[in-house]
Motif scaffolding. Structure first.
Motif, mmCIF file in Angstrom:
data_model
loop_
_atom_site.group_PDB
_atom_site.id
_atom_site.type_symbol
_atom_site.label_atom_id
_atom_site.label_comp_id
_atom_site.label_asym_id
_atom_site.label_seq_id
_atom_site.Cartn_x
_atom_site.Cartn_y
_atom_site.Cartn_z
ATOM 1 N N GLY A 72 35.544 81.859 134.521
ATOM 2 C CA GLY A 72 36.142 83.012 133.853
ATOM 3 C C GLY A 72 36.149 82.894 132.339
ATOM 4 O O GLY A 72 36.803 83.681 131.656
ATOM 5 N N HIS A 73 35.410 81.912 131.806
ATOM 6 C CA HIS A 73 35.388 81.690 130.340
ATOM 7 C C HIS A 73 35.171 82.988 129.560
ATOM 8 O O HIS A 73 35.852 83.264 128.576
ATOM 9 C CB HIS A 73 34.301 80.669 130.025
ATOM 10 C CG HIS A 73 33.901 80.597 128.595
ATOM 11 N ND1 HIS A 73 34.740 80.128 127.617
ATOM 12 C CD2 HIS A 73 32.746 80.956 127.972
ATOM 13 C CE1 HIS A 73 34.108 80.189 126.453
ATOM 14 N NE2 HIS A 73 32.909 80.687 126.638
ATOM 15 N N ALA A 74 34.221 83.796 130.037
ATOM 16 C CA ALA A 74 33.870 85.008 129.289
ATOM 17 C C ALA A 74 34.988 86.043 129.283
ATOM 18 O O ALA A 74 35.038 86.890 128.398
ATOM 19 C CB ALA A 74 32.591 85.629 129.860
ATOM 20 N N LEU A 82 39.602 71.854 128.550
ATOM 21 C CA LEU A 82 39.439 72.205 127.141
ATOM 22 C C LEU A 82 39.216 73.711 126.997
ATOM 23 O O LEU A 82 38.394 74.293 127.694
ATOM 24 C CB LEU A 82 38.218 71.500 126.546
ATOM 25 C CG LEU A 82 38.285 70.003 126.300
ATOM 26 C CD1 LEU A 82 36.960 69.539 125.703
ATOM 27 C CD2 LEU A 82 39.416 69.649 125.357
ATOM 28 N N HIS A 83 39.965 74.321 126.106
ATOM 29 C CA HIS A 83 39.702 75.692 125.689
ATOM 30 C C HIS A 83 39.589 75.666 124.169
ATOM 31 O O HIS A 83 39.812 74.627 123.551
ATOM 32 C CB HIS A 83 40.847 76.628 126.115
ATOM 33 C CG HIS A 83 41.089 76.642 127.589
ATOM 34 N ND1 HIS A 83 40.349 77.395 128.466
ATOM 35 C CD2 HIS A 83 41.989 75.970 128.351
ATOM 36 C CE1 HIS A 83 40.781 77.201 129.697
ATOM 37 N NE2 HIS A 83 41.781 76.333 129.668
ATOM 38 N N ASP A 84 39.261 76.791 123.577
ATOM 39 C CA ASP A 84 39.177 76.809 122.119
ATOM 40 C C ASP A 84 39.704 78.142 121.611
ATOM 41 O O ASP A 84 39.152 79.201 121.928
ATOM 42 C CB ASP A 84 37.727 76.594 121.672
ATOM 43 C CG ASP A 84 37.638 76.349 120.174
ATOM 44 O OD1 ASP A 84 37.134 75.279 119.790
ATOM 45 O OD2 ASP A 84 38.050 77.217 119.394
ATOM 46 N N LEU A 108 33.351 76.468 126.618
ATOM 47 C CA LEU A 108 33.013 76.780 128.015
ATOM 48 C C LEU A 108 34.013 76.073 128.930
ATOM 49 O O LEU A 108 34.104 74.855 128.931
ATOM 50 C CB LEU A 108 31.592 76.314 128.318
ATOM 51 C CG LEU A 108 31.033 76.737 129.674
ATOM 52 C CD1 LEU A 108 31.055 78.245 129.846
ATOM 53 C CD2 LEU A 108 29.628 76.209 129.862
ATOM 54 N N CYS A 109 34.798 76.867 129.695
ATOM 55 C CA CYS A 109 35.924 76.270 130.421
ATOM 56 C C CYS A 109 35.920 76.619 131.901
ATOM 57 O O CYS A 109 36.861 76.303 132.611
ATOM 58 C CB CYS A 109 37.244 76.698 129.774
ATOM 59 S SG CYS A 109 37.427 78.491 129.639
ATOM 60 N N GLY A 110 34.859 77.248 132.379
ATOM 61 C CA GLY A 110 34.801 77.570 133.807
ATOM 62 C C GLY A 110 34.244 78.970 134.005
ATOM 63 O O GLY A 110 33.784 79.612 133.064
HETATM 64 CU CU1 CUA Z 1 38.916 78.940 128.050
HETATM 65 CU CU2 CUA Z 1 36.561 79.171 127.705
#
Ligand code: CUA
Length: 361
Positions: free
Chosen positions: A230-232, A187-189, A226-228
């Motif tokens: 490297g999310h930031a 999931l990303h946003d 929050l996807c892992g």
């Molecule tokens: Cu893609 Cu957080």
């Protein structure tokens, strides 16, 4: 001991001296506190600059919610604090009681009816706003947005029907854009705060939303799920251009680098340097490379990491960053989409450049 004395006493106990207070005083304090709260809520600049039609309605909705919800919070807090202060037990009042009260039907009807009316009204208003911001125009610009750990890729159809990819989002002003969100992994946003609207990119399904950009400029894109690890760093930029500038940008996307295109593959190291620092590749944000004046520290220092490496290794490192991870660095930080977004010719130029400037020493 107090309990024993209490059970012994018969009949109504004497009333405490401080068991009654002036409710008008409480209402007065509540009204002043609510007014101050609303004023503060409206004066605070909650959001970044707005760059879409949708943003206006959403910001107004926010203000209306502040106007209704601050008095509810302030009202409850005032009643609680007022009661604690006014009706607290003084020394010597341990055995005294409050006035005998049996409910108040009128009060109960009022405090049930008013919140119910407010709630139904706000839900209706919010629903109307949602319908409005989701209203689709007949001929939108379609952009396919693909999220993956940890990069965004934007796909456009060119006039000739060919789909091209970019790491940056460009959209024309005053034309509706329809985003189709997809995800390759988790999931990303997809969120452009200046546009206000955001939705999750979910693996396996197409999620859509529309936005009508109405202000020229460049705005941040962030991943809001929050996807892992490297999310930031899963960020990009959205540029709202005039239709004319957008058209020429779109026509240029996916075209091979100027000199690399002509002869069909004679990659030039000079182009590689331009690509290295360009917005498309943006290598210099994360890597250090003396020749390009780059001093990023998120990824390996290329002056040392690529020293003596052959072009095939360099190419693999760009196209499949997970294949070999440099010591002390995490997998998944380098965007995995350069093969799509840069294309063969630009990657070849980049490889040639990198292998030349890291050869010497
Ligand atoms: Cu893609 Cu957080």
């Amino acid at each position: 001991m107090g309990l024993e004395e209490r059970t012994q006493s018969a009949g109504p106990r004497p009333e405490r001296q401080h068991a009654r207070a002036d409710w008008k005083q409480m209402v007065g304090i509540g009204i002043i506190a609510a007014a101050l709260g609303i004023a503060a809520g409206l004066l605070i600049d909650w959001f970044p600059v707005s760059a879409s039609e949708q943003a206006k309605q959403i910001d107004t909705l926010w203000d209306v919610l502040i106007i209704f919800s601050v008095p509810v919070f302030v009202g409850v807090t005032v009643v609680v604090l007022f009661s604690v202060v006014k009706f607290r037990m003084r020394p010597g009042e341990e055995n005294l009681d409050g006035p005998p009260i049996h409910g108040n039907t009128r009060l109960e009807v009022i405090w049930t009816a008013i919140p119910a009316i407010v709630l139904v009204g706000l839900c209706t208003y919010a629903f109307v706003v949602l319908e409005d911001v989701e209203a689709a125009d007949s001929n939108p610009l379609n952009v396919r947005v693909v999220g993956e750990q940890f990069a965004w890729t934007f796909f456009y159809k060119q006039a000739n029907g060919k789909e091209v990819a970019s790491t940056q989002l460009h959209v024309p002003i005053n034309k509706q854009v329809k985003f189709t969100l997809q995800s390759k992994d988790v999931l990303h946003d997809f969120w452009v705060p200046a546009f206000r609207v955001k939705k999750d990119a979910v693996p396996g399904i197409n999620v859509t939303y529309v936005v009508n950009p109405n202000r020229l400029g460049t705005y941040p894109i962030v991943c809001a799920e929050l996807c892992g690890l490297g999310h930031a760093v899963m960020r990009s930029t959205a540029t709202v251009d005039t239709q004319e500038k957008f058209d020429s940008w779109l026509a240029a996307v996916g075209k091979p680098a100027a000199t690399a295109g002509g002869g069909g593959g004679a990659a030039n190291a000079e182009d590689g340097k331009t690509i290295f620092t360009s917005q498309d590749a943006n290598c210099s944000t994360c890597h250090t490379l003396a020749d390009a004046g780059a001093n990023g520290s998120i990824g390996p220092n290329l002056d040392t990491a690529l020293k003596g490496k052959d072009p095939a290794f360099i190419k693999q490192s760009i196209e499949e960053p997970s294949a070999v991870i440099a010591d002390g660095y995490q997998d998944g930080i380098m965007p995995p989409n350069y093969k799509d977004t840069l294309g063969e010719a630009k990657i070849n130029a980049l490889v040639k450049y990198l292998s030349e400037v890291t050869k010497g020493g």
